[in-house]
Design an enzyme around this catalytic site. Sequence first.
Site, short mmCIF file in Angstrom:
data_model
loop_
_atom_site.label_atom_id
_atom_site.label_comp_id
_atom_site.label_asym_id
_atom_site.label_seq_id
_atom_site.Cartn_x
_atom_site.Cartn_y
_atom_site.Cartn_z
N THR A 1 -15.89 4.29 -27.50
CA THR A 1 -17.34 4.11 -27.43
C THR A 1 -17.71 3.08 -26.37
O THR A 1 -18.61 3.28 -25.57
CB THR A 1 -17.88 3.65 -28.80
N ASN B 1 -6.14 5.67 -31.31
CA ASN B 1 -6.99 5.81 -32.49
C ASN B 1 -7.66 7.18 -32.41
O ASN B 1 -8.68 7.33 -31.73
CB ASN B 1 -8.04 4.70 -32.53
N PRO B 2 -7.11 8.19 -33.08
CA PRO B 2 -7.65 9.55 -32.92
C PRO B 2 -9.06 9.73 -33.46
O PRO B 2 -9.76 10.68 -33.10
CB PRO B 2 -6.64 10.42 -33.69
N ASP C 1 -12.76 -0.84 -27.14
CA ASP C 1 -12.48 -2.26 -27.27
C ASP C 1 -11.89 -2.61 -28.64
O ASP C 1 -11.15 -3.59 -28.76
CB ASP C 1 -13.75 -3.07 -27.02
N GLY C 2 -12.21 -1.82 -29.67
CA GLY C 2 -11.66 -2.08 -30.99
C GLY C 2 -10.15 -1.88 -31.03
O GLY C 2 -9.42 -2.71 -31.60
N ASP D 1 -14.68 -9.48 -29.96
CA ASP D 1 -14.45 -8.12 -29.44
C ASP D 1 -15.10 -7.07 -30.33
O ASP D 1 -14.56 -5.97 -30.53
CB ASP D 1 -12.95 -7.85 -29.32
#
Length: 366
Positions: free
Chosen positions: A159, A61-62, A122-123, A344
Site C-alpha cells: 500500500t 506478505n501475500p 512499509d509494514g 513505520d
Amino acid sequence: MICYYNHLLAPLVGVHFPIAKPSVLRAENPMASDLSSDNSVFRGVSSSPPIRRRDLVFVVNPRGANGRTGKEWKKLLPYLQSRLGSDCNICESLTSGPSHAIDITREAIREGADAVIAVGGDGTLHEVVNGFFWDGKPVANQKTKAVHSTALGLIPLGTGSDFARTLGWKNDPCEAIERIAKGVRSQIDVGVISREGEGSHYFINVADIHLSAKAGYYASRYKKFGNLCYVIGALQAFMGHRNQDLRIKENEGEWQTCSQVTALCVGNAKYFGGGMKITPNADPRSGSFEVVILQDFKWYDFLLKLHKLYNGTHLSVKNVTSRNVYTIEVDDISGSGSIFIQSDGEHLGFLPRKLSILPAAIEMIC
C-alpha cells in the site's frame, strides 16, 4: 534454483520452523548448504556448488494491499527466477500473520543468508528490520564462520512504500530486482525505541507521536481503501483531538517543556503516511534523526497547509520547528497515558518512550 515454503505454523520467537509437509518444498536445483539444516525453515536438498551462489530469502506478505501483493508477487516470480536464478539460491517465505516476518528474518540470518528481501509495503519492511535484532543485539550467523553480514533488501509492492521514496526508488519491482542482482550494499541507520521494563523496538522510516500516530492507528483499519486510508484515519483522529504539553529531553540533556504539541515526528527517513514528506531533511545514512514538531495546529491548519506537508515545505510554517538529534525522550506531562506513538505505521502503544539512533546498523542492497 527456487524453493517455496508456505508458513502454516503460528510464529514462535527464537525457534526453528520444521516443515510440516515435505511436498510443500520443491527444489528445481540443489540448495546451498548454508540453508539446508534439518531443522531449518529453509531446508532443501543439500549440495555444494563449485562456485558459491548467493542465498536470498524473499519474505512476502501475500495478504498485503488487500491481496494485491500476493498476486503481483506470483506474476513477478518468473522474471525474478530468470534474472537471479543462475547466480542465486532463491527462497520464498510467505508470512502467515503479524510478526511472522520477524521470525523468518531471524532464522534466515542465523542460517547464513546473504540477504533477506522484504516484498511488500512499509509494514513488511518494518518487521524484517526488527528481525535483524534480538534481545537488544544484532542477530548473528550461527552456522558458519561469517565472511559477510546478511543484507536487507526491498521489493516495494504494498500500500505504501515511503522508505523507497526516501531513496528515490520508483515503485517498480523490476528495478528492485536489478538492484538485488548487482548486490551493491550501503550502510544505513536504524532507530530504536525503548521504555523501562519493556523490550526494544526498531524502525527504519519515521516514528511519530500524538495526532499523526493516532491517525495511523485508525488508518490501519481502512487498508482496503489503499492510500485513502490515511485520509480517513486523519479525519477520525481529529474527532475529540486535543493538543498536549509534552516533556522532551534531547541528546541526554535537560528536560524541557514543549507546549500544545499536535504531532512530534522522528525521522530516520523523509516520508510517511503515503507520501507525506514530514521530515524533509532526514537521511538514513546521516547518523542522526530529524525531529519535526507541530504545535497548536487546528483542524483547518491541516487543510490549508496539507500541500506543504506533502511537498516538504512546511518547515517555514508558523509553529513548526525542526532539529537534529541522536536521542530524544518524550513524556506526557499530564500523565494520562493516552498519547499514541507509532513507528513505520505500526502502533506501539503510548508514552513515555526514548528514541535513539543506531548509526550504520544494517547493510542494505541499494
